[in-house]
Scaffold this active site. Structure first.
Site, PDB file in Angstrom:
ATOM      1  N   ALA A  66       0.871  -1.168   0.000  1.00 36.93           N
ATOM      2  CA  ALA A  66       0.000   0.000   0.000  1.00 36.93           C
ATOM      3  C   ALA A  66       0.914   1.225   0.000  1.00 36.93           C
ATOM      4  O   ALA A  66       2.090   1.129   0.371  1.00 36.93           O
ATOM      5  CB  ALA A  66      -0.886  -0.022   1.234  1.00 36.93           C
ATOM      6  N   GLY A 109       0.592  -4.762   0.891  1.00 36.73           N
ATOM      7  CA  GLY A 109      -0.612  -4.737   0.069  1.00 36.73           C
ATOM      8  C   GLY A 109      -0.413  -5.394  -1.292  1.00 36.73           C
ATOM      9  O   GLY A 109      -1.374  -5.886  -1.889  1.00 36.73           O
ATOM     10  N   GLU A 112      -0.945  -8.906  -0.696  1.00 39.69           N
ATOM     11  CA  GLU A 112      -2.376  -9.058  -0.393  1.00 39.69           C
ATOM     12  C   GLU A 112      -3.225  -8.980  -1.654  1.00 39.69           C
ATOM     13  O   GLU A 112      -4.190  -9.728  -1.816  1.00 39.69           O
ATOM     14  CB  GLU A 112      -2.794  -7.989   0.632  1.00 39.69           C
ATOM     15  CG  GLU A 112      -2.116  -8.234   1.983  1.00 39.69           C
ATOM     16  CD  GLU A 112      -2.330  -7.098   2.968  1.00 39.69           C
ATOM     17  OE1 GLU A 112      -1.763  -6.009   2.743  1.00 39.69           O
ATOM     18  OE2 GLU A 112      -3.069  -7.282   3.938  1.00 39.69           O
ATOM     19  N   GLU A 132       4.822  -5.173   7.011  1.00 37.04           N
ATOM     20  CA  GLU A 132       4.198  -4.019   7.678  1.00 37.04           C
ATOM     21  C   GLU A 132       4.670  -3.853   9.110  1.00 37.04           C
ATOM     22  O   GLU A 132       4.706  -2.743   9.637  1.00 37.04           O
ATOM     23  CB  GLU A 132       2.667  -4.155   7.668  1.00 37.04           C
ATOM     24  CG  GLU A 132       2.027  -4.040   6.295  1.00 37.04           C
ATOM     25  CD  GLU A 132       1.850  -5.382   5.593  1.00 37.04           C
ATOM     26  OE1 GLU A 132       2.585  -6.347   5.910  1.00 37.04           O
ATOM     27  OE2 GLU A 132       0.970  -5.459   4.720  1.00 37.04           O
TER      28      GLU A 132
HETATM   29  N1  CAA Z   1       4.647   3.156  -0.679  1.00 34.37           N
HETATM   30  C1  CAA Z   1       5.063   4.301  -1.226  1.00 34.37           C
HETATM   31  N2  CAA Z   1       6.214   4.434  -1.928  1.00 34.37           N
HETATM   32  C2  CAA Z   1       6.969   3.335  -2.068  1.00 34.37           C
HETATM   33  C3  CAA Z   1       6.603   2.093  -1.525  1.00 34.37           C
HETATM   34  C4  CAA Z   1       5.378   2.020  -0.808  1.00 34.37           C
HETATM   35  N3  CAA Z   1       4.912   0.863  -0.286  1.00 34.37           N
HETATM   36  N4  CAA Z   1       7.581   1.180  -1.823  1.00 34.37           N
HETATM   37  C5  CAA Z   1       8.504   1.835  -2.536  1.00 34.37           C
HETATM   38  N5  CAA Z   1       8.159   3.144  -2.696  1.00 34.37           N
HETATM   39  C6  CAA Z   1       8.883   4.201  -3.372  1.00 34.37           C
HETATM   40  C7  CAA Z   1      10.107   4.627  -2.586  1.00 34.37           C
HETATM   41  O1  CAA Z   1       9.761   5.541  -1.580  1.00 34.37           O
HETATM   42  C8  CAA Z   1      10.954   5.217  -3.677  1.00 34.37           C
HETATM   43  O2  CAA Z   1      10.470   6.512  -3.959  1.00 34.37           O
HETATM   44  P1  CAA Z   1      11.500   7.774  -4.078  1.00 34.37           P
HETATM   45  O3  CAA Z   1      12.313   7.440  -5.294  1.00 34.37           O
HETATM   46  O4  CAA Z   1      10.589   8.944  -4.261  1.00 34.37           O
HETATM   47  O5  CAA Z   1      12.310   7.778  -2.842  1.00 34.37           O
HETATM   48  C9  CAA Z   1      10.644   4.349  -4.899  1.00 34.37           C
HETATM   49  O6  CAA Z   1       9.407   3.703  -4.609  1.00 34.37           O
HETATM   50  C10 CAA Z   1      11.687   3.283  -5.141  1.00 34.37           C
HETATM   51  O7  CAA Z   1      11.837   2.535  -3.926  1.00 34.37           O
HETATM   52  P2  CAA Z   1      13.278   2.256  -3.249  1.00 34.37           P
HETATM   53  O8  CAA Z   1      14.231   3.347  -3.567  1.00 34.37           O
HETATM   54  O9  CAA Z   1      13.022   1.938  -1.803  1.00 34.37           O
HETATM   55  O10 CAA Z   1      13.698   0.923  -4.058  1.00 34.37           O
HETATM   56  P3  CAA Z   1      14.717  -0.217  -3.560  1.00 34.37           P
HETATM   57  O11 CAA Z   1      14.972  -1.049  -4.773  1.00 34.37           O
HETATM   58  O12 CAA Z   1      15.865   0.359  -2.833  1.00 34.37           O
HETATM   59  O13 CAA Z   1      13.860  -1.079  -2.485  1.00 34.37           O
HETATM   60  C11 CAA Z   1      11.898  -2.215  -1.642  1.00 34.37           C
HETATM   61  C12 CAA Z   1      12.735  -1.825  -2.890  1.00 34.37           C
HETATM   62  C13 CAA Z   1      12.683  -3.221  -0.789  1.00 34.37           C
HETATM   63  C14 CAA Z   1      10.618  -2.865  -2.167  1.00 34.37           C
HETATM   64  C15 CAA Z   1      11.578  -0.957  -0.812  1.00 34.37           C
HETATM   65  O14 CAA Z   1      11.041   0.032  -1.674  1.00 34.37           O
HETATM   66  C16 CAA Z   1      10.587  -1.160   0.296  1.00 34.37           C
HETATM   67  O15 CAA Z   1      10.937  -1.706   1.333  1.00 34.37           O
HETATM   68  N6  CAA Z   1       9.325  -0.703   0.119  1.00 34.37           N
HETATM   69  C17 CAA Z   1       8.293  -0.741   1.138  1.00 34.37           C
HETATM   70  C18 CAA Z   1       7.784  -2.144   1.377  1.00 34.37           C
HETATM   71  C19 CAA Z   1       6.728  -2.117   2.445  1.00 34.37           C
HETATM   72  O16 CAA Z   1       6.986  -1.805   3.582  1.00 34.37           O
HETATM   73  N7  CAA Z   1       5.487  -2.476   2.057  1.00 34.37           N
HETATM   74  C20 CAA Z   1       4.371  -2.491   2.983  1.00 34.37           C
HETATM   75  C21 CAA Z   1       3.626  -1.201   2.891  1.00 34.37           C
HETATM   76  S1  CAA Z   1       2.356  -1.020   4.141  1.00 34.37           S
HETATM   77  C22 CAA Z   1       1.077  -1.945   3.573  1.00 34.37           C
HETATM   78  O17 CAA Z   1       1.134  -2.511   2.514  1.00 34.37           O
HETATM   79  C23 CAA Z   1      -0.152  -1.993   4.469  1.00 34.37           C
HETATM   80  C24 CAA Z   1      -1.129  -3.035   4.091  1.00 34.37           C
HETATM   81  O18 CAA Z   1      -1.313  -4.022   4.741  1.00 34.37           O
HETATM   82  C25 CAA Z   1      -1.968  -2.932   2.929  1.00 34.37           C
END
Ligand code: CAA
Length: 258
Positions: A66, A109, A112, A132
């Site tokens: 998400a 998400g 999910e 998360e």
């Molecule tokens: N939401 C918003 N933006 C996101 C995102 C997310 N879930 N995941 C990645 N992005 C964005 C980053 O902020 C980044 O944006 P900027 O260039 O503006 O900084 C861009 O996408 C590229 O991401 P990274 O630079 O982090 O890419 P990476 O290759 O270094 O890492 C990754 C990849 C390991 C997937 C890392 O992006 C990451 O850990 N993302 C978040 C994963 C996460 O925590 N997901 C759970 C979200 S909460 C949720 O989903 C609640 C639910 O139950 C529904």
């Protein structure tokens, strides 16, 4: 075909191919993605020329979760007050089959959403996780429930409590995905699989999806009875007569959807 802000939608004969398209955010799922997906799913269900959908992302990310930036400033009152994420329940009420074709990250998400689809085909590059907890929250789009049903308590609990990602092979061994496919062939293989489904008798497709889903909603005896009633119901269709006649006459069935 309508234009969508966050999706690329193509028709491949009877298959609707949906590509999540927010590359700048690794396809993070925000309110616009949900709106766009709901309108594509409504169009799929309403259109007799379409029999099955495939949802895919990019080679790097199916969806990285998400949208954290959309949620960051929210508090309990708005999340609970607006029942945030409730719209995803509508996605799961899509009647025609939807296949998730997952390459790269399917996190939070994203995992999910893949699990809300009817089955998952994984590229050998796929990674699934519910990270998360690292954000001090939890799954919120059904992940704790669907993951536990898909892979069992031990692995679901470990994944939710530690945020550990699993790769495609582990996901296949655990029963989360139906097959692992070389990344380069993922989308074509998913479209081919969807086309095979879309070539079946339409009412039988709806009934098969509905009865398998019932396995997750009810006990065995009630589920078996539900299956049998739907099975009986299919004997009220012209396509049942045609399907069985075609078998006996050693020819392909020609479906009318009636
Ligand atoms: N939401 C918003 N933006 C996101 C995102 C997310 N879930 N995941 C990645 N992005 C964005 C980053 O902020 C980044 O944006 P900027 O260039 O503006 O900084 C861009 O996408 C590229 O991401 P990274 O630079 O982090 O890419 P990476 O290759 O270094 O890492 C990754 C990849 C390991 C997937 C890392 O992006 C990451 O850990 N993302 C978040 C994963 C996460 O925590 N997901 C759970 C979200 S909460 C949720 O989903 C609640 C639910 O139950 C529904």
């Amino acid at each position: 075909m309508a234009d969508y802000e966050t999706l690329i939608v193509e028709r491949r004969d009877r298959v609707t191919l949906v590509t999540l398209n927010r590359p700048q955010a690794l396809n993070a799922l925000n309110a616009q993605v949900l709106d766009d997906l709901l309108s594509v799913m409504a169009a799929l269900d309403a259109d007799p020329s379409q029999g099955c959908a495939v949802i895919t992302g990019s080679p790097k990310a199916f969806a990285a979760g998400a949208d954290i930036k959309e949620m960051q400033a929210q508090g309990f009152a708005t999340m609970y007050g607006h029942d945030f994420f409730a719209g995803w329940d509508r996605f799961t009420r899509t009647r025609k089959p939807v296949i998730a074709a997952v390459a790269g990250y399917a996190l939070g998400g994203g995992c999910e959403l893949a699990m809300m689809c009817d089955f998952i085909l994984a590229a050998d590059t796929a990674k699934f996780g519910q990270p998360e907890i690292k954000l001090a929250v939890s799954p919120g789009m059904g992940g704790s429930q669907r993951l536990a049903r898909a892979v069992g308590k031990a692995k679901a609990m470990e994944m939710c409590l530690t945020g550990r990602m699993i790769d495609a092979d582990e996901a296949e061994r655990a029963g989360l995905v139906s097959r692992v496919i070389p990344a380069a062939d993922l989308v074509e293989e998913a479209v081919k699989t969807a086309a095979a489904i879309a070539a079946m008798a339409p009412l039988a497709v709806l009934a098969n999806k509905e009865m398998v889903n019932m396995a997750f909603e009810t006990g065995l005896a009630a589920g078996v009875q539900f299956e049998r009633r739907l099975f009986h119901g299919l004997f009220g269709t012209a396509d049942q007569s045609e399907g069985m006649a075609a078998f006996v006459e050693k020819r392909a069935g020609a479906w009318t959807g009636k």
